[in-house]
Structures are given as structure tokens and as C-alpha cells.
Design an enzyme around this catalytic site. Structure first.
Site, short mmCIF file in Angstrom:
data_model
loop_
_atom_site.label_atom_id
_atom_site.label_comp_id
_atom_site.label_asym_id
_atom_site.label_seq_id
_atom_site.Cartn_x
_atom_site.Cartn_y
_atom_site.Cartn_z
N SER A 114 -0.87 -3.09 -5.99
CA SER A 114 -2.03 -3.59 -5.25
C SER A 114 -3.17 -2.60 -5.44
O SER A 114 -2.95 -1.41 -5.72
CB SER A 114 -1.70 -3.70 -3.76
OG SER A 114 -2.86 -3.93 -2.99
N TYR A 172 1.81 -0.75 4.52
CA TYR A 172 1.60 -1.44 3.25
C TYR A 172 0.99 -0.53 2.18
O TYR A 172 1.50 -0.44 1.06
CB TYR A 172 0.72 -2.66 3.47
CG TYR A 172 0.47 -3.47 2.21
CD1 TYR A 172 1.44 -4.33 1.72
CD2 TYR A 172 -0.73 -3.37 1.52
CE1 TYR A 172 1.22 -5.08 0.56
CE2 TYR A 172 -0.97 -4.11 0.37
CZ TYR A 172 0.01 -4.96 -0.10
OH TYR A 172 -0.21 -5.68 -1.24
N LYS A 218 2.49 0.74 -1.49
CA LYS A 218 1.91 0.40 -2.78
C LYS A 218 1.47 1.65 -3.56
O LYS A 218 1.54 1.67 -4.79
CB LYS A 218 0.74 -0.56 -2.59
CG LYS A 218 1.17 -1.94 -2.12
CD LYS A 218 2.14 -2.60 -3.10
CE LYS A 218 2.47 -4.03 -2.71
NZ LYS A 218 3.37 -4.68 -3.70
#
Length: 247
Positions: free
Chosen positions: A135, A148, A152
Site C-alpha cells: 500500500s 494497518y 504495510k
């Protein structure tokens, strides 16, 4: 990539980028083995593209080994499965169970997939390709977001470690770092089809990163600030003047 009759595996294939990757690979004539934890949605995608469906929890090493056994010799491996988690606030308020789940799926899913497939890829002298979906949140940093972004960032590092380790082999590694994408994680953003096409094209060219053009300068600026000891600042997009491709 010449994929007619070759095996391609996609995790997180029931929706979003994963489903778009499956559709694109099917168009290229690949024999598809698709994995997801959502068995109902996975079956629907598999029927659409004529694929084999394997219900898989990517956080489980055993499930990944079983997936690799079903797939057999794999020319393209797309480690795409990911979750955002239900808590997207400050990291110090993110509950332990959310840290465990997000890291287990996003990071563990990549590590477990590499562990299951890469030794099999190295066992022959054919070219193989690993495409990892990370991402933009793995290259640029915003406040909040729960676990998150950390997951990533870790995925990008694991992809880089893997690429370095495999630099003298016939296995290439590409990491896709899209910004917002319309999927189960977001109602806004880029079309998953466009993200999938760009990522697979970059994989075929042997490129390592796929970064949205408008965010490249922000990624560069972050590196400069980190090296200089400057405090973090919010990243900002720079719309491309020429509409150049990402890569």
C-alpha cells in the site's frame, strides 16, 4: 509474461484487487488457483474465471502449504490478501486483538505465502514471479490508521528483503503500493482493474515497486526528511503534469 497454460495463484481473490488480478490473469490464459477466507465470494469469483478455489486463512502457515500443494508448479504468485482492521485511530489505542489480526493477515499472509511457495519456485530453473500487494501506506505515513500502516511498512520491507535474497535467481519480486482503491476496504479510489493491470504489467517488466505517480515526490520527501533527522509531516499528492504511468 507468457502465461498461457501456466499456473497463477492469487490470495484475497474474492473481491477488490484480488478479483481484478484473477480476471486479468484469466484473460492471459493462466490456469488459476484462487484463495480467500470468504468461501462464498471466492466460489463466485472462481466460477466467473474458471479457476480452482481453495478456502484459505493466509495467517495460517498450514493453509498456505495446503494451497501450494493444490497449485503445484506456480509461475505467478500474487500475495494480495489484506485487512484494515476495525480500529483506525491512534496506534496506542489500537486493541491488542486488532494488532494481532492485522499483522497476522497482512504481514503473516505474505511471509507464510513466501515460505510455502518460494522453495518450490527455486527447485527448478524456470522464471517465476511474486507480486505482493502492499500500500502507499507502506511508503508514506499518516497519523492514525491503527495497525494497518505498520503492517504495510513491514510488507514493503519483507518484499525488499526477498528481492535482495533472490537477486541471483530466476524469481522476481514486485511490490504494488496503491493509494485508495475501490474495494471492501474503501468506497472511494482507483478502479481495482487499473491497479491490477498496472501491477501485472510491472511484474512482467521485472520492476520492483509500483507507486502512484502523484505520490512519488511525497515518498522521496519522506526519505530525505528521515535521513536529515527532520520531524515527520503530512504527505501530499502532486498531480502529474504529463499523466505519466506509475512504476
Amino acid at each position: 509474461m507468457q502465461l498461457l497454460g501456466e499456473t497463477a495463484v492469487v490470495t484475497g481473490a474474492a473481491s477488490g484487487i484480488g478479483r481484478a488480478l484473477a480476471r486479468r490473469l484469466a484473460q492471459a490464459g493462466a490456469r488459476l488457483v484462487l484463495a480467500d477466507i470468504d468461501g462464498v465470494a471466492l466460489t463466485a469469483t472462481a466460477r466467473e474465471v474458471g479457476a480452482t478455489a481453495v478456502v484459505t486463512d493466509v495467517a495460517s502457515p498450514d493453509d498456505n502449504e495446503a494451497l501450494a500443494d493444490v497449485a503445484g508448479p506456480t509461475r505467478v504468485l500474487c500475495l494480495n490478501a489484506g485487512v484494515t482492521g476495525s480500529h483506525v485511530g491512534p496506534v496506542w489505542l489500537t486493541p491488542p486483538d486488532q494488532w494481532a489480526r492485522v499483522m497476522g493477515v497482512n504481514l503473516g499472509g505474505v511471509v507464510n505465502g513466501l515460505r510455502a511457495f518460494v522453495p518450490r519456485m527455486l527447485a527448478d530453473d524456470q522464471p517465476h514471479h511474486v507480486l505482493i500487494t502492499a500500500s502507499l501506506a507502506g511508503l508514506a505515513t499518516w497519523p492514525g490508521g491503527g495497525a494497518y500502516a505498520a503492517s504495510k511498512h513491514a510488507v514493503v520491507t519483507v518484499a525488499e528483503q526477498t528481492a535482495l535474497e533472490l537477486s541471483d535467481s530466476r524469481v522476481t519480486v514486485t511490490v504494488s503500493c496503491p493509494a485508495l482503491v475501490r474495494s471492501g476496504m474503501s468506497a472511494e479510489g482507483a478502479d481495482p482493474h487499473d491497479v491490477a493491470v498496472e501491477a501485472l504489467d510491472a511484474t512482467g517488466r521485472g520492476e520492483f515497486t509500483v507507486v502512484p505517480t502523484e505520490w512519488r515526490q511525497a515518498v522521496r520527501d519522506r526519505g530525505v526528511r528521515l535521513a536529515a533527522g527532520a520531524r515527520p509531516r503530512l504527505p501530499a499528492a502532486t498531480p502529474p503534469a504529463d499523466g505519466g504511468r506509475s512504476g
